[in-house]
Design a protein around this motif. Structure first.
Motif, PDB file in Angstrom:
ATOM      1  N   THR A 253      50.854  35.960  30.908  1.00 31.98           N
ATOM      2  CA  THR A 253      50.655  37.019  31.902  1.00 31.98           C
ATOM      3  C   THR A 253      50.403  38.370  31.235  1.00 31.98           C
ATOM      4  O   THR A 253      49.555  39.142  31.668  1.00 31.98           O
ATOM      5  CB  THR A 253      51.874  37.120  32.833  1.00 31.98           C
ATOM      6  N   ASP A 254      51.156  38.648  30.152  1.00 27.88           N
ATOM      7  CA  ASP A 254      50.966  39.909  29.438  1.00 27.88           C
ATOM      8  C   ASP A 254      49.607  39.949  28.745  1.00 27.88           C
ATOM      9  O   ASP A 254      48.933  40.984  28.726  1.00 27.88           O
ATOM     10  CB  ASP A 254      52.070  40.110  28.397  1.00 27.88           C
ATOM     11  N   ALA A 255      49.200  38.810  28.176  1.00 27.73           N
ATOM     12  CA  ALA A 255      47.903  38.746  27.500  1.00 27.73           C
ATOM     13  C   ALA A 255      46.767  38.975  28.493  1.00 27.73           C
ATOM     14  O   ALA A 255      45.816  39.712  28.212  1.00 27.73           O
ATOM     15  CB  ALA A 255      47.750  37.389  26.817  1.00 27.73           C
ATOM     16  N   ALA A 261      42.726  44.961  31.291  1.00 33.11           N
ATOM     17  CA  ALA A 261      42.634  46.415  31.184  1.00 33.11           C
ATOM     18  C   ALA A 261      41.543  46.835  30.223  1.00 33.11           C
ATOM     19  O   ALA A 261      40.878  47.863  30.414  1.00 33.11           O
ATOM     20  CB  ALA A 261      43.978  46.983  30.725  1.00 33.11           C
ATOM     21  N   ALA A 262      41.319  46.029  29.177  1.00 31.56           N
ATOM     22  CA  ALA A 262      40.338  46.390  28.158  1.00 31.56           C
ATOM     23  C   ALA A 262      38.912  45.988  28.517  1.00 31.56           C
ATOM     24  O   ALA A 262      37.955  46.580  28.014  1.00 31.56           O
ATOM     25  CB  ALA A 262      40.734  45.757  26.818  1.00 31.56           C
ATOM     26  N   THR A 263      38.752  44.988  29.404  1.00 37.20           N
ATOM     27  CA  THR A 263      37.412  44.447  29.663  1.00 37.20           C
ATOM     28  C   THR A 263      36.886  44.719  31.069  1.00 37.20           C
ATOM     29  O   THR A 263      35.677  44.662  31.290  1.00 37.20           O
ATOM     30  CB  THR A 263      37.410  42.923  29.440  1.00 37.20           C
ATOM     31  N   GLY A 264      37.777  44.964  32.010  1.00 33.18           N
ATOM     32  CA  GLY A 264      37.322  45.177  33.380  1.00 33.18           C
ATOM     33  C   GLY A 264      37.425  43.937  34.250  1.00 33.18           C
ATOM     34  O   GLY A 264      37.235  44.012  35.467  1.00 33.18           O
ATOM     35  N   TYR A 265      37.715  42.765  33.660  1.00 29.19           N
ATOM     36  CA  TYR A 265      37.926  41.561  34.452  1.00 29.19           C
ATOM     37  C   TYR A 265      39.250  41.657  35.200  1.00 29.19           C
ATOM     38  O   TYR A 265      40.167  42.358  34.777  1.00 29.19           O
ATOM     39  CB  TYR A 265      37.936  40.319  33.550  1.00 29.19           C
ATOM     40  N   ARG A 266      39.364  40.945  36.327  1.00 29.87           N
ATOM     41  CA  ARG A 266      40.599  40.933  37.076  1.00 29.87           C
ATOM     42  C   ARG A 266      41.622  40.055  36.364  1.00 29.87           C
ATOM     43  O   ARG A 266      41.310  38.975  35.860  1.00 29.87           O
ATOM     44  CB  ARG A 266      40.363  40.413  38.496  1.00 29.87           C
ATOM     45  N   LYS A 267      42.869  40.529  36.322  1.00 27.47           N
ATOM     46  CA  LYS A 267      43.944  39.795  35.654  1.00 27.47           C
ATOM     47  C   LYS A 267      44.100  38.402  36.258  1.00 27.47           C
ATOM     48  O   LYS A 267      44.265  37.414  35.536  1.00 27.47           O
ATOM     49  CB  LYS A 267      45.250  40.582  35.790  1.00 27.47           C
ATOM     50  N   GLN A 268      44.003  38.333  37.603  1.00 31.70           N
ATOM     51  CA  GLN A 268      44.189  37.043  38.273  1.00 31.70           C
ATOM     52  C   GLN A 268      43.117  36.035  37.853  1.00 31.70           C
ATOM     53  O   GLN A 268      43.395  34.849  37.662  1.00 31.70           O
ATOM     54  CB  GLN A 268      44.143  37.227  39.799  1.00 31.70           C
ATOM     55  N   ASP A 269      41.867  36.535  37.693  1.00 36.38           N
ATOM     56  CA  ASP A 269      40.776  35.641  37.305  1.00 36.38           C
ATOM     57  C   ASP A 269      40.992  35.092  35.892  1.00 36.38           C
ATOM     58  O   ASP A 269      40.781  33.893  35.640  1.00 36.38           O
ATOM     59  CB  ASP A 269      39.436  36.384  37.365  1.00 36.38           C
ATOM     60  N   LEU A 270      41.400  35.967  34.994  1.00 42.14           N
ATOM     61  CA  LEU A 270      41.657  35.528  33.622  1.00 42.14           C
ATOM     62  C   LEU A 270      42.798  34.514  33.581  1.00 42.14           C
ATOM     63  O   LEU A 270      42.717  33.502  32.872  1.00 42.14           O
ATOM     64  CB  LEU A 270      41.999  36.742  32.739  1.00 42.14           C
ATOM     65  N   TYR A 271      43.855  34.788  34.343  1.00 39.34           N
ATOM     66  CA  TYR A 271      45.009  33.896  34.360  1.00 39.34           C
ATOM     67  C   TYR A 271      44.615  32.514  34.889  1.00 39.34           C
ATOM     68  O   TYR A 271      44.974  31.480  34.302  1.00 39.34           O
ATOM     69  CB  TYR A 271      46.119  34.506  35.216  1.00 39.34           C
TER      70      TYR A 271
END
Length: 281
Positions: A253-255, A261-271
């Motif tokens: 979750t932290d990663a 924050a650095a790329t502009g992608y949504r955290k939920q999508d990356l997770y």
């Protein structure tokens, strides 16, 4: 009538970096409160100054602080110095200054060099806006919480570090900010072997894994780039960054939060993508 506390800057390495006013005040005050009297004695001896000294450091405690306050309140003048640079910045002198202010005792600055500002000025990083972060905690949990709080910091960041803790700090900086984050490694400022190396966190870590660090360090770390309208990193590359952080011990979750924050992608999508890749392995 009370005396005065003089906050007196001293050289950060080169003994020639003394002003006429600093020398005069070190001679004129009634006594000097020094972080390490052995270090300050070398400076005073170099300039043939014989003002009495008392020890005042991180472990002095409240009793010593009160004794100094009583002497100043009774009319004596005190010059406080650190081992190098301006006192009271990441330094126990901060407490004495605060107590003097609370008791209405005058505090006067006799300015001198500062390792943080000196390093920033010659770092080659952005200098218009910056944040001084000092020494990171030796406790892993507190250190990582501190760094995680800076993951979306856009200003240039200034850290102090000792040589025996540099590798650990660089490892944690890579984990939180990514290996490609620019950094200027500043060491032995104003001394014979002064070095300012502008590189990336990953390259710095690699170098000092091969070469034991020597000297006192100031790390000037670039802030997170301002977000743009378009995401320039592919989702595949962003997920690779997530995996690298997780491999270094960071929670998923932290990663995802840091990479988002650095790329502009949504955290939920990356997770979600990261979970899907795990399940498909």
């Amino acid at each position: 009538m009370s005396g005065t506390l003089y906050v007196i800057g001293t050289p950060i390495g080169n003994l020639e970096d003394m002003t006429l006013r600093q020398l005069r005040m070190l001679q004129e005050v009634d006594f000097i409160a020094a972080e390490d009297t052995r270090v300050t004695r070398k400076l005073l001896s170099h300039y043939d100054i014989h003002t009495p000294m008392v020890s005042y450091h991180d472990h002095s405690g409240q009793l010593v602080t009160q004794q100094l306050l009583q002497r100043i309140a009774a009319g004596e003048t005190c010059g406080i110095v650190t081992d190098a640079g301006m006192p009271c910045i990441s330094d126990p002198g901060e407490i004495l200054v605060r107590c003097c202010k609370e008791q209405g005792i005058p505090v006067t600055a006799v300015p001198g060099p500062s390792a943080a500002i000196t390093a920033l000025a010659i770092s080659g990083q952005e200098t218009g806006r910056f944040t001084f972060e000092g020494f990171l905690s030796v406790t892993k949990k507190q250190r990582m919480e501190h760094l995680h709080s800076l993951q979306t910091e856009h200003r240039t960041m200034i850290f102090y570090e000792a040589p025996h803790k540099l590798l650990r700090t660089l490892t944690d900086l890579v984990a939180c900010f990514g290996g490609e984050r620019p950094v200027s490694i500043c060491r032995e400022l104003t001394k014979l072997h002064e070095e300012v190396w502008k590189t990336t966190l990953a390259e710095a870590l690699h170098r000092y894994e091969q070469q034991p660090p020597k000297g006192e360090f100031v790390l000037i770390v670039a802030g997170m780039p301002e977000s743009t309208d378009e995401t320039t990193l592919s989702m595949e590359d962003a997920l690779q960054q997530v995996q690298e952080r997780v491999a270094q011990g960071e929670r998923l979750t932290d990663a995802c939060k840091a990479v988002a924050a650095a790329t502009g992608y949504r955290k939920q999508d990356l997770y979600q993508q990261a979970i899907q890749e795990r399940e498909s392995e």
